[in-house]
Design an enzyme around this catalytic site. Structure first.
Site, PDB file in Angstrom:
ATOM      1  N   GLU A 154       0.850  -1.194   0.000  1.00  0.00           N
ATOM      2  CA  GLU A 154       0.000   0.000   0.000  1.00  0.00           C
ATOM      3  C   GLU A 154       0.892   1.253   0.000  1.00  0.00           C
ATOM      4  OE1 GLU A 154      -1.437   0.883   3.916  1.00  0.00           O
ATOM      5  OE2 GLU A 154      -3.310   1.779   3.201  1.00  0.00           O
ATOM      6  N   CYS A 185      -4.610  -2.844   2.747  1.00  0.00           N
ATOM      7  CA  CYS A 185      -4.293  -2.749   4.183  1.00  0.00           C
ATOM      8  C   CYS A 185      -5.429  -3.211   5.078  1.00  0.00           C
ATOM      9  CB  CYS A 185      -3.861  -1.329   4.512  1.00  0.00           C
ATOM     10  SG  CYS A 185      -3.053  -1.193   6.135  1.00  0.00           S
ATOM     11  N   LYS A 234      -9.697   1.684  -1.575  1.00  0.00           N
ATOM     12  CA  LYS A 234      -9.846   1.146  -0.204  1.00  0.00           C
ATOM     13  C   LYS A 234     -11.178   1.535   0.421  1.00  0.00           C
ATOM     14  CE  LYS A 234      -7.113   1.122   4.117  1.00  0.00           C
ATOM     15  NZ  LYS A 234      -5.811   1.611   4.666  1.00  0.00           N
TER      16      LYS A 234
END
Lengths: 313, 313
Positions: A47, A172, A123
């Site tokens: 990330e 993540c 995300k």
């Protein structure tokens, strides 16, 4: 015909705030070359791979803007794309995205062997806060610097010469959320790729979980969600002491039984390689986790009907 | 006020088909007494604890009927209830239920310290098949012998002298389904109790997963779902060679970090005890897995909108 894809996890050591983009890109290209030299066709980077994890500071204006990519690719990252195309290697990479309309996302892309972007993800599970915590040296301001991803969890097919795997991407914190894995698995996912920057301890000196337990959590999430979704999983860290704040390592390649087949041994730049037999996902998908035979969605309504927990009286 | 509940996992060795109900109940009472002697207030028994795992055979008529409890409690199990009430100990136990209307479920109950039933659950995720597999000595006929549970996943509060924990129950295969844990966690679950009978290997001599990997899967499911739902979890086996078919052990008590605090070392009758601080669930519920702050249900729709996997073109 066997569907065996050689994948590399390209763990990165820290990107310091003072590091030039050129220096970071040179390290990434070195990792890419090492992976290609070992025969990998897909290389998974972390990330926010091109920069330091800047949400740890309250920033604004030009200083903040420099961390975002306003197009992808762009001249600041082009050498990585060029080298990957030359080597015929695809990659996953996470980066801070700023759209022409000014929207900002914590994004990831996967490229094919010809260097083209074949899928993009933004995300969904942003940790941290919008407002800084008073008095803290280090913040976690992802909710300030990014909007919640608007892509959902769109599975996609990798190229034919990878065995055309059904793939999913996460970024993540997403990897700790079983909902995210399940939505991909409901699209037949055979390979999950995810990069992360995860704190190794409280950088402000608090007494919450230590590095050992945080690394355990990261690996546990990868192993269990790989198993329960009958998928390969590649989870890749940016690790080590980045600008005074520790990040866990623990990058892993996990098979569809949840078994670790490769694991990082350092907190620095490190390439892991594994041959991933995509058809190993079949056993789980056809038996234990045969969704069509066993799922009972009428009992899962709370998962979409409520956000927070609602304890009984 | 600390909320520390001492819990026992009462793993059981095999119940052979030829064993009398009296003999099985005597073993369960001995486990209960051992657990109470160690100070446990709640004792967790396995799935189908009163009988052999009879879905491994194609049965009918009276022979099949004997395995079901037509009320709970009933004279065949009353001594366990009586002893538990005398000791002031509650328990979870799994059993085959037949209702007055003739419905059959793979059920579990939890009793309080006064011996009363405080909650009931009927297994949702039934593995196996309706029709026997031709030529196989051992079957898995849960889908034949039981209806899918109709209770959903109803969290409930344990008694005040346990610290009034928000509890959930599952049965066996349910524990591998993250949806089930999440629905309970969305009701604030602090303690999950689950009993199981899980094959250690293919009893028909096939070459699928061995005992080691199956035990790993069972423990992985308990650890990861405890962590990702910030809950204590107690998972308890009926283990060992039961009527020629092997069952894994691996009973565990797991804390809300996913860390094993007690684990069975045998495949027989064995009591594990742990002091479970229910407030250890707070760290996860208030930070990493603060559902209200972080979940994004608009992206989870596939979990309820489809049953089986739908791969991309």
């Amino acid at each position: 015909m066997p569907r065996i894809l050689r994948i590399a996890a390209a763990q990165m050591g820290p990107n310091q705030r003072a590091d030039s983009r050129e220096a970071i890109l040179a390290r990434m290209i070195a990792l890419l070359e090492e992976a290609a030299g070992k025969g990998a066709k897909l290389v998974v980077f972390p990330e926010l791979a091109f920069t330091t994890f800047f949400p740890r500071w309250l920033l604004e204006g030009e200083e903040l803007d420099q961390y975002y990519e306003t197009s992808m690719p762009n001249p600041r990252v082009q050498p990585l794309f060029d080298r990957a195309r030359e080597l015929g290697v695809g990659f996953y990479v996470g980066y801070a995205e700023k759209t022409p309309e000014g929207q900002r996302f914590n994004s990831a892309i996967t490229t094919g062997p010809d260097g083209s972007i074949i899928a993009k993800y933004r995300k969904v599970h942003l940790p941290g806060s919008v407002e800084p915590r008073a008095g803290d040296r280090f913040q976690q301001l992802e909710k300030r610097y990014f909007e919640y991803g608007d892509t959902g969890f769109p599975a996609f097919r990798g190229p034919g010469d990878w065995g055309a795997p059904v793939m999913g991407m996460l970024v993540c914190n997403d990897r700790r959320w079983p909902e995210a894995w399940r939505v991909y698995a409901l699209q037949g996912m055979e390979l999950m790729v995810v990069g992360y920057n995860s704190a190794a301890y409280d950088p402000n000196g608090g007494s919450t979980e230590n590095e050992e337990i945080r690394t355990f959590h990261s690996i546990l999430a990868a192993q269990s969600n790989a198993y329960m979704n009958a998928t390969w999983a590649v989870a890749v860290a940016k690790a080590g002491n980045e600008d005074g704040s520790g990040l866990i390592g623990g990058s892993v390649i996990v098979d569809p039984n949840g078994v670790i087949v490769a694991q990082a041994q350092t907190l620095g730049d490190e390439v892991l390689v594994a041959d991933c037999d995509l058809d190993l996902t079949r056993q789980g998908k056809e038996k234990m986790f045969n969704f069509a035979a066993h799922r009972q969605p009428q009992h899962y309504r709370r998962i979409v009907d409520q956000v927070g927990a609602e304890p009984p009286a």
